[in-house]
Motif scaffolding. Structure first.
Motif, PDB file in Angstrom:
ATOM      1  N   LEU A  41      50.136 109.589  39.126  1.00 45.92           N
ATOM      2  CA  LEU A  41      48.806 108.986  38.968  1.00 45.92           C
ATOM      3  C   LEU A  41      48.618 107.853  39.970  1.00 45.92           C
ATOM      4  N   LEU A  42      49.672 107.042  40.166  1.00 47.88           N
ATOM      5  CA  LEU A  42      49.606 105.980  41.165  1.00 47.88           C
ATOM      6  C   LEU A  42      49.379 106.568  42.561  1.00 47.88           C
ATOM      7  N   ILE A  55      45.978 105.603  44.580  1.00 48.10           N
ATOM      8  CA  ILE A  55      46.111 104.675  45.700  1.00 48.10           C
ATOM      9  C   ILE A  55      45.305 105.125  46.920  1.00 48.10           C
ATOM     10  N   PRO A  56      45.416 106.384  47.365  1.00 48.26           N
ATOM     11  CA  PRO A  56      44.573 106.814  48.502  1.00 48.26           C
ATOM     12  C   PRO A  56      43.078 106.721  48.203  1.00 48.26           C
ATOM     13  N   ILE A  57      42.700 106.993  46.947  1.00 43.82           N
ATOM     14  CA  ILE A  57      41.285 106.888  46.575  1.00 43.82           C
ATOM     15  C   ILE A  57      40.831 105.437  46.669  1.00 43.82           C
ATOM     16  N   MET A  58      41.652 104.505  46.155  1.00 42.92           N
ATOM     17  CA  MET A  58      41.333 103.077  46.230  1.00 42.92           C
ATOM     18  C   MET A  58      41.188 102.624  47.681  1.00 42.92           C
ATOM     19  N   ILE A  59      42.124 103.051  48.517  1.00 44.41           N
ATOM     20  CA  ILE A  59      42.091 102.657  49.931  1.00 44.41           C
ATOM     21  C   ILE A  59      40.848 103.219  50.610  1.00 44.41           C
ATOM     22  N   ALA A  82      35.841 102.281  53.153  1.00 46.64           N
ATOM     23  CA  ALA A  82      34.454 102.688  53.404  1.00 46.64           C
ATOM     24  C   ALA A  82      33.494 101.518  53.213  1.00 46.64           C
ATOM     25  N   GLU A  83      33.824 100.643  52.259  1.00 43.01           N
ATOM     26  CA  GLU A  83      32.980  99.480  51.993  1.00 43.01           C
ATOM     27  C   GLU A  83      33.104  98.421  53.083  1.00 43.01           C
ATOM     28  N   THR A 109      46.964  97.447  48.665  1.00 44.01           N
ATOM     29  CA  THR A 109      47.568  98.438  47.763  1.00 44.01           C
ATOM     30  C   THR A 109      48.498  97.770  46.763  1.00 44.01           C
ATOM     31  N   ILE A 110      49.375  96.896  47.253  1.00 48.12           N
ATOM     32  CA  ILE A 110      50.328  96.216  46.364  1.00 48.12           C
ATOM     33  C   ILE A 110      49.588  95.291  45.397  1.00 48.12           C
TER      34      ILE A 110
END
Length: 358
Positions: free
Chosen positions: A19-20, A24-28, A33-34, A57-58
């Motif tokens: 899940l992490l 993580i790639p989605i969060m990045i 993009a923002e 990420t951390i």
């Protein structure tokens, strides 16, 4: 450790890790993009961007650790329940308390990892993340609370400035009061104070010093005066995120100094300190709640369990944020603000575990 323990523990850790790695790639991607417009506008070097994304990420993985764990436990336990594996375990004579044991072992492993992350890795990541943000994304915004600065700089002296420009190192309406045996001995005022780094001195404009005498006061007035003071300009107003960037021992010393100096940000700093221990405890609480929610086979399957779990998680985050803001912006106790959500949801976990056993 028996086969049942290994089976559940492997599913626990594997689902949490996957899940992490998924989020993580989605969060990045979403964050990049923002911010990509400002990154290109400022022509940020590629190496700095990569270092920033690693810190990001951390930093956020640490903050969202319990929620990732909560969702992962609901996910794989719901699959066990839908496949009637939970019923099979309990029907074989395994008590619910015994069934809970591998979950608690998994929670202990994740909690230890979160302590290591919080004490050593997250402070460095926070420093890099915040430095980059203020440098490129928040230009014009100050990383310090630089208005109405009132600080005790040592055992005998208290200073005040109405505002302080960090970039130019200039403060307005400066006052210094010197006490001995709880009696005011002299007071210095100036319309502004400027730090001169090349000479490591302070320049006071419209300087006035009043020495308090036993029968009459002595007054010294100068248009300008260069002098030394027993404080460093960087210590005068530390960054708002300073507490997040310090190791545990450094953080405790930093808070003690800021408290002695009368800093208005002590509540914010103490929140960071107490959360280093409350977060690992929340791992156990959310694991128990997630197990109680998802161990029963329901109509609608996994979707219903996930919906219930996400609602509980959102309420947990809501309480955590609300009490955190109260501690930062009022006299509300930081330790109560940090531990109240854990106590409240700990009671909920005990209640749900009792019903699940029945």
């Amino acid at each position: 450790m028996k086969i049942l323990d290994w089976y559940i523990l492997k599913r626990y850790l594997f689902t949490f890790t996957m899940l992490l790695l998924l989020f993580i790639p989605i969060m990045i991607t979403v964050h990049l993009a923002e911010k990509i417009g400002k990154i290109l506008e400022n022509e940020v070097p590629f190496g700095e961007v990569m270092a920033y994304l690693l810190d990001f990420t951390i930093y956020f993985s640490y903050l969202l650790f319990p929620l990732f764990l909560f969702i992962s436990v609901i996910w794989f336990t719901s699959k066990l329940a839908n496949n009637t594996e939970v019923i099979a375990f309990l029907s074989s004579g395994v008590s619910f308390s015994r069934f809970l044991r591998p979950y608690l072992i998994g929670a202990a492993i994740v909690a230890v990892f979160s302590i290591i992350l919080g004490l050593y890795l997250a402070p460095k990541a926070s420093e890099g993340f915040n430095d980059f943000s203020y440098k490129y994304f928040k230009k014009g915004k100050s990383a310090v609370d630089n208005t109405n600065v009132f600080r005790q700089i040592n055992d005998n002296e208290i200073i005040y400035v109405s505002n302080f420009n960090v970039k130019n190192k200039v403060g307005n309406n400066f006052t210094l009061e010197h006490f001995e045996d709880n009696k005011l001995k002299y007071k210095i005022t100036a319309s502004n104070i400027r730090y001169l780094p090349e000479d490591t001195i302070y320049r006071l404009t419209n300087y006035l010093k009043r020495d308090i005498g036993e029968h009459e006061d002595e007054i010294e007035v100068l248009r300008r005066k260069d002098t030394l003071f027993a404080f460093d300009v960087d210590e005068l107003i530390p960054e708002i995120y300073a507490a997040e960037t310090k190791m545990y021992g450094e953080l405790k010393e930093f808070i003690d100094k800021e408290e002695a100096r009368g800093s208005s940000n002590v509540g914010r700093f103490k929140l960071v300190l107490y959360r280093k221990w409350s977060l690992p405890v929340s791992v156990f609480i959310l694991t128990i709640i997630a197990l109680a929610v998802s161990s029963k086979k329901r109509r609608g399957g996994m979707g219903v369990n996930l919906a219930i779990g996400i609602c509980i998680a959102m309420v947990f985050v809501f309480f955590d944020k609300i009490f955190g803001v109260m501690a930062e912006q009022s006299d509300f106790s930081p330790i109560i603000a940090v531990w109240f959500p854990n106590i409240l949801f700990g009671i909920l976990a005990a209640y749900m575990l009792y019903n699940a056993k029945r």
